[in-house]
Design an enzyme around this catalytic site. Structure first.
Site, PDB file in Angstrom:
ATOM      1  N   SER A 101       0.867  -1.177   0.000  1.00  0.00           N
ATOM      2  CA  SER A 101       0.000   0.000   0.000  1.00  0.00           C
ATOM      3  C   SER A 101       0.896   1.216   0.000  1.00  0.00           C
ATOM      4  O   SER A 101       1.994   1.189   0.569  1.00  0.00           O
ATOM      5  CB  SER A 101      -0.892   0.044   1.244  1.00  0.00           C
ATOM      6  OG  SER A 101      -1.971  -0.832   1.111  1.00  0.00           O
ATOM      7  N   GLU A 108      -0.811  18.879  -5.964  1.00  0.00           N
ATOM      8  CA  GLU A 108      -2.072  18.850  -6.704  1.00  0.00           C
ATOM      9  C   GLU A 108      -3.064  17.831  -6.153  1.00  0.00           C
ATOM     10  O   GLU A 108      -4.167  17.718  -6.656  1.00  0.00           O
ATOM     11  CB  GLU A 108      -1.800  18.536  -8.187  1.00  0.00           C
ATOM     12  CG  GLU A 108      -0.947  19.572  -8.887  1.00  0.00           C
ATOM     13  CD  GLU A 108       0.555  19.443  -8.610  1.00  0.00           C
ATOM     14  OE1 GLU A 108       1.292  20.338  -9.051  1.00  0.00           O
ATOM     15  OE2 GLU A 108       0.993  18.466  -7.961  1.00  0.00           O
ATOM     16  N   SER A 109      -2.723  17.011  -5.201  1.00  0.00           N
ATOM     17  CA  SER A 109      -3.561  16.059  -4.472  1.00  0.00           C
ATOM     18  C   SER A 109      -2.773  14.807  -4.157  1.00  0.00           C
ATOM     19  O   SER A 109      -1.868  14.857  -3.353  1.00  0.00           O
ATOM     20  CB  SER A 109      -4.885  15.740  -5.152  1.00  0.00           C
ATOM     21  OG  SER A 109      -5.749  15.137  -4.193  1.00  0.00           O
ATOM     22  N   HIS A 114      -3.074   0.087  -3.621  1.00  0.00           N
ATOM     23  CA  HIS A 114      -3.046  -1.132  -2.812  1.00  0.00           C
ATOM     24  C   HIS A 114      -2.967  -2.280  -3.807  1.00  0.00           C
ATOM     25  O   HIS A 114      -3.705  -2.295  -4.793  1.00  0.00           O
ATOM     26  CB  HIS A 114      -4.284  -1.274  -1.931  1.00  0.00           C
ATOM     27  CG  HIS A 114      -4.137  -2.397  -0.955  1.00  0.00           C
ATOM     28  ND1 HIS A 114      -3.422  -2.268   0.219  1.00  0.00           N
ATOM     29  CD2 HIS A 114      -4.552  -3.679  -1.005  1.00  0.00           C
ATOM     30  CE1 HIS A 114      -3.437  -3.425   0.863  1.00  0.00           C
ATOM     31  NE2 HIS A 114      -4.109  -4.294   0.137  1.00  0.00           N
ATOM     32  N   CYS A 129      -5.578  18.225  -9.303  1.00  0.00           N
ATOM     33  CA  CYS A 129      -6.254  19.458  -9.659  1.00  0.00           C
ATOM     34  C   CYS A 129      -5.285  20.339 -10.435  1.00  0.00           C
ATOM     35  O   CYS A 129      -4.145  19.951 -10.691  1.00  0.00           O
ATOM     36  CB  CYS A 129      -6.780  20.161  -8.408  1.00  0.00           C
ATOM     37  SG  CYS A 129      -5.484  20.697  -7.272  1.00  0.00           S
TER      38      CYS A 129
END
Length: 168
Positions: A101, A108-109, A114, A129
């Site tokens: 994971s 930008e995010s 996983h 974004c």
């Protein structure tokens, strides 16, 4: 060590995290002018639609190397480069006997994953974004994990919250 309990709770630690805004949502929105011309909102404007960002749900099927932490970390870096994003931090965790994971935190995010290497499957999220292009990550993941079977669903996060006329 009289403050050990506070330390365990994380109180007094410098983590870079900020206190959560406990004001009501409407009060918080009232204090922010999302329509201010000087505000850099990094919302995406495409074909008359304004939204916070593009979130791709990417499924790597019949992939190879999905149990290799360094390979996944490099795939994250390659996605960031190809998408034109800004990497802030990568954290991965290798499970026993298999699976990884991880998350790449971006300006930008984020990109997250996983994996279930025993069946050649990796579940990736790519959310960006601004001017970053999350669709560029699809080819990177195909190459990184040696498969042509990559399935993608797109969500436009925050769609309809701000209209083009309001944002202009």
């Amino acid at each position: 060590m009289k403050d050990a309990n506070l330390f365990q709770l994380g109180i007094g630690l410098e983590t870079g995290a900020h206190a959560e805004d406990t004001r009501s949502q409407s009060a918080a929105l009232a204090t922010r002018d999302v329509f201010d011309d000087d505000r850099e909102d990094h919302f995406v404007r495409r074909d008359g639609v304004v939204f916070a960002g593009t979130h791709l749900i990417i499924e790597v099927v019949n992939g190879h190397g999905l149990d290799e932490e360094p390979r996944i970390q490099q795939a994250f870096r390659d996605c960031v480069d190809e998408c034109g994003a800004t990497l802030l931090h990568i954290h991965t965790h290798k499970f026993s006997p298999q699976g990884v994971s991880g998350v790449a935190v971006l300006a930008e995010s984020h990109i997250s994953v996983h994996t279930w290497p025993e069946i050649g499957y990796g579940a990736f999220d790519v959310f960006m974004c601004g001017d970053a292009d999350p669709w560029a990550a699809v080819g990177v993941l195909q190459r990184a994990f040696g498969t042509q079977d990559v399935r993608v669903k797109e969500l436009l996060r925050g769609e309809g919250l701000v209209t083009e006329s309001q944002a202009a």
